[in-house]
Design a protein around this motif. Structure first.
Motif, mmCIF file in Angstrom:
data_model
loop_
_atom_site.group_PDB
_atom_site.id
_atom_site.type_symbol
_atom_site.label_atom_id
_atom_site.label_comp_id
_atom_site.label_asym_id
_atom_site.label_seq_id
_atom_site.Cartn_x
_atom_site.Cartn_y
_atom_site.Cartn_z
ATOM 1 N N GLU A 133 -15.857 16.273 58.551
ATOM 2 C CA GLU A 133 -15.530 17.094 57.383
ATOM 3 C C GLU A 133 -15.970 16.339 56.135
ATOM 4 O OE1 GLU A 133 -11.486 18.887 57.170
ATOM 5 O OE2 GLU A 133 -11.293 17.635 55.369
ATOM 6 N N MET A 134 -16.749 16.991 55.304
ATOM 7 C CA MET A 134 -17.253 16.386 54.067
ATOM 8 C C MET A 134 -16.662 17.122 52.865
ATOM 9 S SD MET A 134 -19.164 14.190 52.399
ATOM 10 C CE MET A 134 -20.469 13.508 53.426
ATOM 11 N N HIS A 243 -12.460 21.870 34.398
ATOM 12 C CA HIS A 243 -11.707 21.274 35.499
ATOM 13 C C HIS A 243 -12.650 20.868 36.627
ATOM 14 C CE1 HIS A 243 -11.671 25.735 36.017
ATOM 15 N NE2 HIS A 243 -12.110 25.391 37.230
ATOM 16 N N ASP A 244 -12.127 20.166 37.604
ATOM 17 C CA ASP A 244 -12.932 19.645 38.710
ATOM 18 C C ASP A 244 -13.367 20.769 39.646
ATOM 19 O OD1 ASP A 244 -12.627 17.061 37.790
ATOM 20 O OD2 ASP A 244 -10.822 16.698 38.974
ATOM 21 N N THR A 245 -14.531 20.571 40.262
ATOM 22 C CA THR A 245 -15.048 21.527 41.241
ATOM 23 C C THR A 245 -15.378 20.778 42.526
ATOM 24 O OG1 THR A 245 -17.259 21.270 40.263
ATOM 25 C CG2 THR A 245 -15.950 23.173 39.570
ATOM 26 N N PHE A 246 -15.070 21.424 43.659
ATOM 27 C CA PHE A 246 -15.197 20.779 44.948
ATOM 28 C C PHE A 246 -15.896 21.711 45.943
ATOM 29 C CE2 PHE A 246 -11.533 18.927 42.887
ATOM 30 C CZ PHE A 246 -11.652 17.570 43.142
ATOM 31 N N LEU A 247 -16.609 21.079 46.880
ATOM 32 C CA LEU A 247 -17.262 21.773 47.979
ATOM 33 C C LEU A 247 -16.762 21.145 49.279
ATOM 34 C CD1 LEU A 247 -19.511 23.864 48.764
ATOM 35 C CD2 LEU A 247 -21.110 21.949 48.729
ATOM 36 N N PHE A 248 -16.376 21.990 50.212
ATOM 37 C CA PHE A 248 -15.790 21.545 51.482
ATOM 38 C C PHE A 248 -16.685 22.012 52.622
ATOM 39 C CE2 PHE A 248 -13.304 22.619 55.206
ATOM 40 C CZ PHE A 248 -12.383 21.605 55.357
ATOM 41 N N ILE A 249 -17.176 21.067 53.440
ATOM 42 C CA ILE A 249 -18.043 21.387 54.577
ATOM 43 C C ILE A 249 -17.412 20.798 55.826
ATOM 44 C CG2 ILE A 249 -20.368 21.248 55.538
ATOM 45 C CD1 ILE A 249 -21.326 20.528 52.683
ATOM 46 N N GLY A 282 -26.601 11.507 64.832
ATOM 47 C CA GLY A 282 -27.531 10.526 64.293
ATOM 48 C C GLY A 282 -28.297 10.968 63.072
ATOM 49 N N TYR A 283 -27.826 12.000 62.366
ATOM 50 C CA TYR A 283 -28.482 12.450 61.144
ATOM 51 C C TYR A 283 -27.851 11.761 59.934
ATOM 52 C CZ TYR A 283 -31.167 16.148 63.484
ATOM 53 O OH TYR A 283 -32.055 16.833 64.271
ATOM 54 N N TYR A 284 -28.480 11.958 58.759
ATOM 55 C CA TYR A 284 -28.061 11.291 57.526
ATOM 56 C C TYR A 284 -27.452 12.288 56.543
ATOM 57 C CZ TYR A 284 -31.069 7.497 59.199
ATOM 58 O OH TYR A 284 -31.648 6.508 59.946
ATOM 59 N N PHE A 285 -26.417 11.829 55.831
ATOM 60 C CA PHE A 285 -25.830 12.618 54.750
ATOM 61 C C PHE A 285 -26.522 12.277 53.436
ATOM 62 C CE2 PHE A 285 -22.242 12.728 57.737
ATOM 63 C CZ PHE A 285 -21.959 14.082 57.719
ATOM 64 N N GLY A 286 -26.606 13.277 52.575
ATOM 65 C CA GLY A 286 -27.211 13.052 51.273
ATOM 66 C C GLY A 286 -26.907 14.190 50.325
ATOM 67 N N LYS A 304 -16.702 12.379 50.287
ATOM 68 C CA LYS A 304 -15.781 11.724 51.219
ATOM 69 C C LYS A 304 -15.901 12.375 52.596
ATOM 70 C CE LYS A 304 -12.488 10.374 47.641
ATOM 71 N NZ LYS A 304 -11.089 10.442 47.159
ATOM 72 N N LEU A 305 -16.251 11.549 53.585
ATOM 73 C CA LEU A 305 -16.421 12.038 54.947
ATOM 74 C C LEU A 305 -15.205 11.663 55.784
ATOM 75 C CD1 LEU A 305 -18.478 13.405 56.942
ATOM 76 C CD2 LEU A 305 -18.950 11.083 57.730
#
Length: 383
Positions: A133-134, A243-249, A282-286, A304-305
């Motif tokens: 979860e990111m 205000h703050d904005t967030f994305l949840f994956i 085995g993939y990369y976050f970015g 944050k992962l």
């Protein structure tokens, strides 16, 4: 001596029941009515009701999310947050900067409010977590007015890293997952130039959040804002908010869920939920961003992962544990051929077959004529 508020629940019930008994004696109630017993019965009833409610809540929690109970753990080696110590320095951080990205005390600035900028921040370490979860804390702001700003930012989980390109600052034909916060409606402007409009059913309001899975051969369609390969999406008014904005994956049990928190209420709002998404390990976050003729400031405050541990009632033998090598989505054809191209292919096949048949008939006729002429010549030779 502490009063009833400072005592335990059992002690408070005893005090209440004693008071009820004393009140009954003052009113002359017959001892055979046993007010103490009735009070204890009432106590047991409330305790039973409270226990049943707790059991129902626990059962509902355990039964949610397709009979899965989940636990999450922050993975610091895949997380980016203040004070960004060593970010961008060779060998001293888990994250690396690319392009025009820069570090400030408050954020990782992917692009400034200038034309033709692209920047990114990438994890150095491949992620081998099966379920994760990111949570991305971001900010998009600038001087541009509505629909005069661009282009947006993206969060990635891909096979390749540190690759500049036209897709929100990353390469096209990528392999993996991309979640895009698109702030400029290219398709709408293209339709306006042709004096056309969206139909009410297909209209999208920008900024718009969407997700795409690529297998290395699928191109992101800029002119249509990724509509042909979109897994799902939602409108998200994220620009110039105080205000703050967030994305949840979240990717759990091959299910992709994207939610947003942009109202300042600290509540997640559903954006898309797609089952059957298959992403290799085995993939990369970015994260990356891009500006063109129109500009915006794209900031990443934190990424944050969390590792998700799924406690499933299903046995491991019942699950499909085949190794995933190429990203795909069940019941979704990634390699789509436009309808016009399909029709042209059918027409081309028809004419190819027709001309082949005509050619065969022509060759047969010519062959018969040549054979007849040869036979006639040979017959005259014997006279």
């Amino acid at each position: 001596m502490p009063g009833p508020i400072g005592t335990s629940p059992s002690r408070r019930w005893a005090l209440v029941c004693t008071a009820m008994a004393a009140s009954s004696r003052r009113r002359g109630v017959c001892p055979s009515e046993k007010p103490w017993s009735r009070c204890l019965s009432l106590h047991r009833m409330y305790v039973t009701l409270f226990t049943f409610t707790l059991l129902c809540l626990h059962w509902s929690r355990c039964s949610s999310d397709d009979d899965h109970e989940m636990e999450e753990f922050l993975k610091r080696e895949f997380s980016l947050s203040k004070p960004y110590q060593g970010v961008g320095s060779l060998g001293s951080s888990h994250w690396e900067l690319m392009g025009d990205a820069m570090i400030t005390t408050e954020q990782v600035r992917l692009t400034s409010d200038m034309q033709s900028r692209q920047g990114a921040v990438w994890s150095r370490t491949p992620c081998d977590l099966k379920d994760w979860e990111m949570q991305v804390h971001f900010k998009i702001h600038g001087q541009g007015k509505k629909n005069l700003n661009g282009d947006g930012l993206a969060v990635w989980f891909t096979k390749d890293r540190m690759q500049k390109g036209p897709v929100f600052g990353n390469k096209d034909n990528f392999t993996g997952l991309g979640v895009f916060v698109d702030t400029y409606p290219n398709e709408e402007k293209h339709l306006e130039a042709q004096k056309k409009r969206y139909t009410p059913r297909t209209e999208r309001i920008f900024p718009y959040v969407l997700a795409m899975v690529g297998n290395g051969s699928v191109s992101y369609d800029h002119e249509r804002d990724g509509r042909p390969t979109e897994l799902g999406g939602c409108t998200a008014m994220v620009r110039n908010l105080k205000h703050d904005t967030f994305l949840f994956i979240r990717y759990v049990s091959r299910r992709l869920t994207v939610m947003i928190d942009i109202e300042g209420q600290h509540e997640w709002r559903d954006c898309l939920d797609v089952p059957g998404v298959r992403l290799p390990l085995g993939y990369y976050f970015g994260a990356s961003a891009l500006t063109g003729d129109l500009t915006d400031i794209h900031d990443i405050i934190s990424m944050k992962l969390y590792q998700i541990t799924v406690l499933s009632k299903k046995s491991q033998d019942e699950e499909d544990e085949d190794e995933i090598t190429i990203p795909s989505v069940d019941n979704f054809e990634l390699l789509r051929v436009p309808e016009s191209e399909e029709r042209m292919s059918s027409v081309a096949i028809f004419f190819t077959v027709l001309f082949s048949m005509v050619g065969c008939v022509f060759l047969i006729v010519v062959g018969l004529l040549v054979y007849g002429h040869w036979s006639e010549t040979r017959r005259k030779r014997f006279y």
